[in-house]
Write a protein that holds these residues in place. Structure first.
Motif, PDB file in Angstrom:
ATOM      1  N   LEU A  81      28.433   3.748  20.104  1.00 29.01           N
ATOM      2  CA  LEU A  81      26.985   3.847  19.953  1.00 29.01           C
ATOM      3  C   LEU A  81      26.394   4.901  20.886  1.00 29.01           C
ATOM      4  O   LEU A  81      25.427   5.589  20.534  1.00 29.01           O
ATOM      5  N   ASP A  82      26.980   5.048  22.067  1.00 32.21           N
ATOM      6  CA  ASP A  82      26.509   6.083  22.985  1.00 32.21           C
ATOM      7  C   ASP A  82      26.831   7.463  22.441  1.00 32.21           C
ATOM      8  O   ASP A  82      26.016   8.390  22.555  1.00 32.21           O
ATOM      9  N   MET A  83      28.005   7.605  21.835  1.00 31.22           N
ATOM     10  CA  MET A  83      28.382   8.878  21.222  1.00 31.22           C
ATOM     11  C   MET A  83      27.387   9.267  20.130  1.00 31.22           C
ATOM     12  O   MET A  83      26.894  10.409  20.081  1.00 31.22           O
ATOM     13  N   VAL A  84      27.063   8.323  19.252  1.00 37.40           N
ATOM     14  CA  VAL A  84      26.119   8.585  18.169  1.00 37.40           C
ATOM     15  C   VAL A  84      24.732   8.912  18.731  1.00 37.40           C
ATOM     16  O   VAL A  84      24.052   9.826  18.253  1.00 37.40           O
ATOM     17  N   ARG A  85      24.303   8.188  19.744  1.00 36.95           N
ATOM     18  CA  ARG A  85      22.994   8.441  20.355  1.00 36.95           C
ATOM     19  C   ARG A  85      22.898   9.875  20.878  1.00 36.95           C
ATOM     20  O   ARG A  85      21.895  10.565  20.658  1.00 36.95           O
ATOM     21  N   VAL A  86      23.940  10.336  21.557  1.00 35.03           N
ATOM     22  CA  VAL A  86      23.924  11.685  22.136  1.00 35.03           C
ATOM     23  C   VAL A  86      23.925  12.737  21.037  1.00 35.03           C
ATOM     24  O   VAL A  86      23.213  13.745  21.132  1.00 35.03           O
ATOM     25  N   HIS A  88      19.651  19.833  11.542  1.00 40.91           N
ATOM     26  CA  HIS A  88      20.262  18.507  11.577  1.00 40.91           C
ATOM     27  C   HIS A  88      21.649  18.499  10.936  1.00 40.91           C
ATOM     28  O   HIS A  88      21.832  18.963   9.813  1.00 40.91           O
ATOM     29  N   THR A  89      22.603  17.959  11.691  1.00 38.23           N
ATOM     30  CA  THR A  89      23.937  17.707  11.157  1.00 38.23           C
ATOM     31  C   THR A  89      24.020  16.276  10.640  1.00 38.23           C
ATOM     32  O   THR A  89      24.722  15.993   9.675  1.00 38.23           O
ATOM     33  N   TYR A  90      23.280  15.376  11.283  1.00 35.36           N
ATOM     34  CA  TYR A  90      23.303  13.958  10.933  1.00 35.36           C
ATOM     35  C   TYR A  90      21.902  13.517  10.528  1.00 35.36           C
ATOM     36  O   TYR A  90      20.913  13.892  11.151  1.00 35.36           O
ATOM     37  N   ALA A  97      25.815   9.461  10.969  1.00 38.10           N
ATOM     38  CA  ALA A  97      26.543   9.990  12.124  1.00 38.10           C
ATOM     39  C   ALA A  97      27.871   9.267  12.298  1.00 38.10           C
ATOM     40  O   ALA A  97      28.905   9.894  12.549  1.00 38.10           O
ATOM     41  N   PHE A  98      27.870   7.957  12.164  1.00 40.00           N
ATOM     42  CA  PHE A  98      29.118   7.193  12.256  1.00 40.00           C
ATOM     43  C   PHE A  98      30.112   7.656  11.198  1.00 40.00           C
ATOM     44  O   PHE A  98      31.297   7.894  11.495  1.00 40.00           O
ATOM     45  N   LYS A  99      29.654   7.772   9.963  1.00 35.93           N
ATOM     46  CA  LYS A  99      30.544   8.169   8.863  1.00 35.93           C
ATOM     47  C   LYS A  99      31.093   9.584   9.070  1.00 35.93           C
ATOM     48  O   LYS A  99      32.281   9.845   8.859  1.00 35.93           O
TER      49      LYS A  99
END
Length: 278
Positions: A148-153, A163-165, A171-173
């Motif tokens: 979740l921290d990875m996705v947040r950053v 935007h990439t996500y 973002a997770f996918k």
């Protein structure tokens, strides 16, 4: 601050005697933990949302986002709303809100477990066992909630129009599909662990020390009777906040170089080629 809050709740006052049929000490103790957990989670959400603009700017500057890397903190705080609107200051905050409750729960329970194990199995007590248990609890919580921290950053680093996500689920996918599956969510874990040990340990240790010294030397000025047990002194709310702030500031300063390294590694695949830190 999360570590200090967990420490404040780590030593609950003993349960008061119960009237017949009103529930025993176990029920009251369970209610105390639930109340502390919910209060800590809600407080964490409020605190993180309050400082979310500063956190977004920190991510942008740590990883040298090309739109803002030439700016300072206050200049970036002005530039982000101008380029992305005021909601741009809160990018990634949704993932942080989702992360707070499991992070707090894991850290809270792990601290109690490690503290008991260290005391009973190793025979260590006092400030040392608080330092050890705090470090281990912090590392456990970080590892469990790191995706979740990875996705947040990743979301916080994005700039409007590039935007990439499109959101947390996307973002997770995307990270899972393009960056090596589950392991892709753990880029930068090593500097995180290396930094979390001194951060959590110093935070717990400093807060516990300030609390003990304050209540020992100035109980009337700094303390008040606990709402659960009037015979037990706890820090007044504003003193508790001050001690937590001091503990967090000291711990963050000591571990900050690890935080910069972690951010650069988390964003390694989206940074320009010459700045990649894989």
């Amino acid at each position: 601050m999360a570590a200090a809050a967990a420490l404040a709740a780590a030593d609950p006052p003993p349960a008061m005697p119960q009237a017949a049929g009103a529930g025993g000490p176990t029920a009251r103790r369970d209610f105390y933990w639930l109340r502390s957990f919910l209060a800590g989670g809600i407080a964490g959400c409020c605190a993180k949302t309050t400082v979310a603009p500063l956190d977004r700017v920190k991510v942008l500057l740590q990883a040298h986002n090309h739109h803002y890397k030439h700016l300072g903190v206050f200049s970036a705080l002005r530039a982000v709303p101008q380029k992305e609107g005021y909601l741009g200051l809160y990018k990634g905050n949704g993932a942080m809100m989702i992360r707070i409750f499991p992070y707090g729960a894991i850290q809270f329970m792990a601290f109690e477990h490690y503290k008991t194990v260290i005391t009973t199995k190793l025979g260590v007590s006092g400030h040392v066992h608080r330092l050890m248990a705090g470090s281990m609890a912090g590392m456990t919580a970080v590892i469990c909630t790191y995706p979740l921290d990875m996705v947040r950053v990743r979301l916080a680093f994005q700039v409007k129009g590039e935007h990439t996500y499109t959101g947390i689920i996307h973002a997770f996918k995307t990270i899972y599909a393009k960056e090596g599956g589950f392991l892709g969510f753990y880029r930068g874990l090593m500097p995180t662990i290396l930094g979390m040990a001194p951060y959590a340990g110093v935070s717990f240790f400093t807060f516990g020390t300030l609390k003990s010294v304050g209540l020992s030397h100035a109980p009337t000025l700094l303390g008040r009777p606990s709402s659960d047990n009037p015979n037990v002194l706890v820090l007044k709310t504003h003193i508790n906040l001050l001690c937590g702030g001091v503990a967090g500031a000291i711990a963050q300063t000591i571990s900050y170089p690890f935080d910069v390294t972690r951010r650069r590694m988390q964003l390694g695949t989206v940074l320009p080629e010459f700045e990649k830190c894989l």
